[in-house]
Write an enzyme that holds these catalytic residues in place. Sequence first.
Site, mmCIF file in Angstrom:
data_model
loop_
_atom_site.group_PDB
_atom_site.id
_atom_site.type_symbol
_atom_site.label_atom_id
_atom_site.label_comp_id
_atom_site.label_asym_id
_atom_site.label_seq_id
_atom_site.Cartn_x
_atom_site.Cartn_y
_atom_site.Cartn_z
ATOM 1 N N THR A 1 30.510 29.469 32.529
ATOM 2 C CA THR A 1 29.759 28.303 33.007
ATOM 3 C C THR A 1 28.254 28.583 33.011
ATOM 4 O O THR A 1 27.467 27.819 32.443
ATOM 5 C CB THR A 1 30.212 27.960 34.449
ATOM 6 O OG1 THR A 1 31.620 27.746 34.436
ATOM 7 C CG2 THR A 1 29.513 26.726 34.981
ATOM 8 N N VAL A 2 27.847 29.677 33.632
ATOM 9 C CA VAL A 2 26.407 29.934 33.802
ATOM 10 C C VAL A 2 25.783 30.437 32.498
ATOM 11 O O VAL A 2 24.712 29.965 32.076
ATOM 12 C CB VAL A 2 26.159 30.955 34.944
ATOM 13 C CG1 VAL A 2 24.669 31.107 35.195
ATOM 14 C CG2 VAL A 2 26.869 30.524 36.223
ATOM 15 N N LYS B 1 26.133 37.526 43.331
ATOM 16 C CA LYS B 1 25.896 37.831 44.757
ATOM 17 C C LYS B 1 26.817 38.925 45.278
ATOM 18 O O LYS B 1 26.441 39.720 46.134
ATOM 19 C CB LYS B 1 26.037 36.571 45.625
ATOM 20 C CG LYS B 1 27.294 35.761 45.401
ATOM 21 C CD LYS B 1 27.068 34.680 44.376
ATOM 22 C CE LYS B 1 28.340 33.946 44.027
ATOM 23 N NZ LYS B 1 28.119 32.783 43.181
ATOM 24 N N GLU C 1 17.738 34.934 41.741
ATOM 25 C CA GLU C 1 17.625 33.587 42.330
ATOM 26 C C GLU C 1 18.937 32.809 42.272
ATOM 27 O O GLU C 1 19.307 32.112 43.227
ATOM 28 C CB GLU C 1 16.527 32.801 41.597
ATOM 29 C CG GLU C 1 16.212 31.449 42.202
ATOM 30 C CD GLU C 1 15.641 31.576 43.612
ATOM 31 O OE1 GLU C 1 16.392 31.332 44.563
ATOM 32 O OE2 GLU C 1 14.460 31.927 43.757
ATOM 33 N N GLU D 1 34.663 30.469 41.916
ATOM 34 C CA GLU D 1 34.548 31.860 41.485
ATOM 35 C C GLU D 1 35.805 32.229 40.697
ATOM 36 O O GLU D 1 36.849 31.576 40.815
ATOM 37 C CB GLU D 1 34.435 32.771 42.718
ATOM 38 C CG GLU D 1 33.172 32.580 43.519
ATOM 39 C CD GLU D 1 31.904 32.793 42.708
ATOM 40 O OE1 GLU D 1 31.792 33.822 42.041
ATOM 41 O OE2 GLU D 1 31.019 31.920 42.732
ATOM 42 N N ASP E 1 32.280 34.451 49.463
ATOM 43 C CA ASP E 1 31.147 34.163 48.556
ATOM 44 C C ASP E 1 29.912 33.742 49.361
ATOM 45 O O ASP E 1 28.804 34.245 49.133
ATOM 46 C CB ASP E 1 31.569 33.033 47.592
ATOM 47 C CG ASP E 1 30.407 32.489 46.804
ATOM 48 O OD1 ASP E 1 29.976 33.160 45.851
ATOM 49 O OD2 ASP E 1 29.904 31.397 47.147
ATOM 50 N N LYS F 1 26.125 35.613 50.023
ATOM 51 C CA LYS F 1 24.807 34.959 49.912
ATOM 52 C C LYS F 1 24.003 35.154 51.200
ATOM 53 O O LYS F 1 22.802 35.440 51.164
ATOM 54 C CB LYS F 1 25.000 33.467 49.610
ATOM 55 C CG LYS F 1 25.633 33.227 48.248
ATOM 56 C CD LYS F 1 26.104 31.791 48.096
ATOM 57 C CE LYS F 1 26.753 31.570 46.741
ATOM 58 N NZ LYS F 1 27.475 30.318 46.623
HETATM 59 P P1 NAP Z 1 32.833 32.371 34.340
HETATM 60 O O1 NAP Z 1 32.733 30.974 33.889
HETATM 61 O O2 NAP Z 1 34.157 32.890 34.796
HETATM 62 O O3 NAP Z 1 32.293 33.307 33.145
HETATM 63 C C1 NAP Z 1 32.323 34.686 33.206
HETATM 64 C C2 NAP Z 1 31.942 35.233 31.836
HETATM 65 O O4 NAP Z 1 31.885 36.653 31.903
HETATM 66 C C3 NAP Z 1 32.951 34.886 30.734
HETATM 67 O O5 NAP Z 1 32.259 34.518 29.561
HETATM 68 C C4 NAP Z 1 33.699 36.188 30.523
HETATM 69 O O6 NAP Z 1 34.155 36.361 29.177
HETATM 70 C C5 NAP Z 1 32.639 37.195 30.833
HETATM 71 N N1 NAP Z 1 33.204 38.470 31.277
HETATM 72 C C6 NAP Z 1 33.930 38.697 32.388
HETATM 73 N N2 NAP Z 1 34.284 39.997 32.456
HETATM 74 C C7 NAP Z 1 33.751 40.585 31.353
HETATM 75 C C8 NAP Z 1 33.782 41.891 30.837
HETATM 76 N N3 NAP Z 1 34.437 42.863 31.460
HETATM 77 N N4 NAP Z 1 33.134 42.117 29.672
HETATM 78 C C9 NAP Z 1 32.481 41.151 29.039
HETATM 79 N N5 NAP Z 1 32.413 39.875 29.473
HETATM 80 C C10 NAP Z 1 33.057 39.610 30.610
HETATM 81 O O7 NAP Z 1 31.821 32.675 35.518
HETATM 82 P P2 NAP Z 1 30.537 31.843 35.933
HETATM 83 O O8 NAP Z 1 30.947 30.713 36.802
HETATM 84 O O9 NAP Z 1 29.698 31.577 34.753
HETATM 85 O O10 NAP Z 1 29.816 32.902 36.924
HETATM 86 C C11 NAP Z 1 29.112 33.989 36.422
HETATM 87 C C12 NAP Z 1 28.341 34.643 37.568
HETATM 88 O O11 NAP Z 1 27.476 33.687 38.135
HETATM 89 C C13 NAP Z 1 29.208 35.152 38.719
HETATM 90 O O12 NAP Z 1 28.600 36.282 39.297
HETATM 91 C C14 NAP Z 1 29.160 33.996 39.716
HETATM 92 O O13 NAP Z 1 29.391 34.403 41.043
HETATM 93 C C15 NAP Z 1 27.732 33.552 39.538
HETATM 94 N N6 NAP Z 1 27.447 32.178 39.931
HETATM 95 C C16 NAP Z 1 28.199 31.159 39.438
HETATM 96 C C17 NAP Z 1 27.865 29.855 39.774
HETATM 97 C C18 NAP Z 1 28.654 28.667 39.264
HETATM 98 O O14 NAP Z 1 28.357 27.559 39.686
HETATM 99 N N7 NAP Z 1 29.640 28.858 38.390
HETATM 100 C C19 NAP Z 1 26.788 29.615 40.613
HETATM 101 C C20 NAP Z 1 26.029 30.685 41.090
HETATM 102 C C21 NAP Z 1 26.364 31.967 40.741
HETATM 103 P P3 NAP Z 1 35.241 35.399 28.495
HETATM 104 O O15 NAP Z 1 34.621 34.020 28.479
HETATM 105 O O16 NAP Z 1 35.428 35.931 27.117
HETATM 106 O O17 NAP Z 1 36.454 35.462 29.348
HETATM 107 N N1 HSE Z 2 31.580 29.388 43.787
HETATM 108 C C1 HSE Z 2 30.249 29.137 44.206
HETATM 109 C C2 HSE Z 2 30.201 27.851 45.020
HETATM 110 C C3 HSE Z 2 29.346 29.029 43.012
HETATM 111 O O1 HSE Z 2 31.185 27.102 45.046
HETATM 112 O O2 HSE Z 2 29.183 27.593 45.668
HETATM 113 C C4 HSE Z 2 27.897 29.047 43.403
HETATM 114 O O3 HSE Z 2 27.530 30.290 43.888
#
Ligand code: NAP
Ligand code: HSE
Length: 428
Positions: free
Chosen positions: A14-15, A107, A131, A192, A203, A207
Amino acid sequence: MSQPLRLGIAGLGTVGIGVVKIIRRQAALLEARTGRRIELVAVSARDASKDRGISLKDYAWETDPVALAKRDDIDVFVELMGGHEGAAKEATEAALATGKDVVTANKALLAIHGQALAEQAEAAGRIIRFEAAVAGGIPVIKSLTEGLAGNEITRVMGVMNGTCNYILTQMEATGQGYNALFEECGRLGYLEADPNLDVGGIDAGHKLTLLSSIAFGTKPAFDKVRLEGIQRISLEDIHHAADMGFRIKLLGVAQRSARGLEQRMSPCLVPANSPLGQLEGGTNMVVIEGDAVEQVVLRGPGAGEGPTASAVMGDVCDLARGLKIPTFGQPANTLEDVVPAQTGLPAPYYLRMSLLDKPGALAKVAAVLGEAGISIDRMRQYGHEDATAPVLIVTHKTTRDALDQALTAMAETAVVDGEPVALRIETV
Ligand code: NAP
Ligand code: HSE
């Protein structure tokens, strides 16, 4: 002409994909603002064959994020994989060890290993920015470390998990059950990888740990945060609380007093007409109080592709401009150990219980509260449903210890059916 800032991104979920889109869509704007071209050189994820909705053929692919972190053709390692151990930790350490700055949205990693990583970064003269790790698109880390740097911070509080706020507000608005709303959060990209981190309050606790460290100059100490999730909150609780003029929020509070540092993340009641009470859906709100500024309220989208990528890019732009600020706002070796408060400051509480239909039942409950030194502010009893009646009580300010004493004594009265729900009422 300045050199381009060369990025490697590990994590294309997603990010990560949101960040790639901004780098492409806003190339000219980013260059105009920072004076440097922001160039994406290489990317990494687990599955190279996955359709991610955009072409990635212009970037080198690394299956191993540690190899990406070590590449000598990148300046900044952008960690968007998640998880506090394994690939995220190893790759971040490798990036710092090989002279890269780091931008992360993780985080969990920083709440648990933040002190060690900050020390490693500072010893190597590198920067870690995060951030996006707190409150999604809200620039709260920047506000706290830069805009509010002249304040002694007295309290930081906020709703910082979009998933929990979405579930709680949609339960009230639509009457839908927890499970259906939980699935919707997955579709919105809020969850998450392990959704228990969201609904368990973990989570949001991560934060709060990071905000608290910056606010109070302490080492990040997630193990000192008192945690409670939203799993026990029922539709009944939400409706009864609304009836008494409140909304239920998963609220984090970090506050320093003579008792020590209080850090808690738990479901609380807030007045329905307060800014926190009116917060809907995946929106986050952070309230910062300082001796000079008094109160600042920040509100914005807390999760999802665009808002989180926006925060990541804010950090990337700061690095392109050459901004150098220690990870937690002051050198890591000056951060103090957390001295946790053993008891929280007194607050009013909301109690909901099922009272058996017996003469004197209500009097027994009132007596137990009185014996614990707890005074009742408001009380409401609903009609009997079979053999029990729901009773709601709002107390005057009391301590959690006194309340626990009363709840233990209440269990011995034989007039309360099941375990009462007790939620702190927080005023802003
Ligand atoms: P996500 O959609 O689950 O994506 C995770 C990505 O990391 C995927 O592309 C995955 O690969 C890759 N990955 C995981 N383990 C790996 C490994 N061992 N080697 C290489 N690549 C690996 O997660 P996300 O929602 O984008 O979140 C990413 C980070 O941002 C997390 O720390 C989360 O807490 C933080 N965050 C997320 C949000 C939100 O709204 N989603 C908001 C704030 C912070 P594949 O795609 O190939 O499986
Ligand atoms: N899983 C987190 C939430 C993503 O729902 O707020 C943002 O950090």
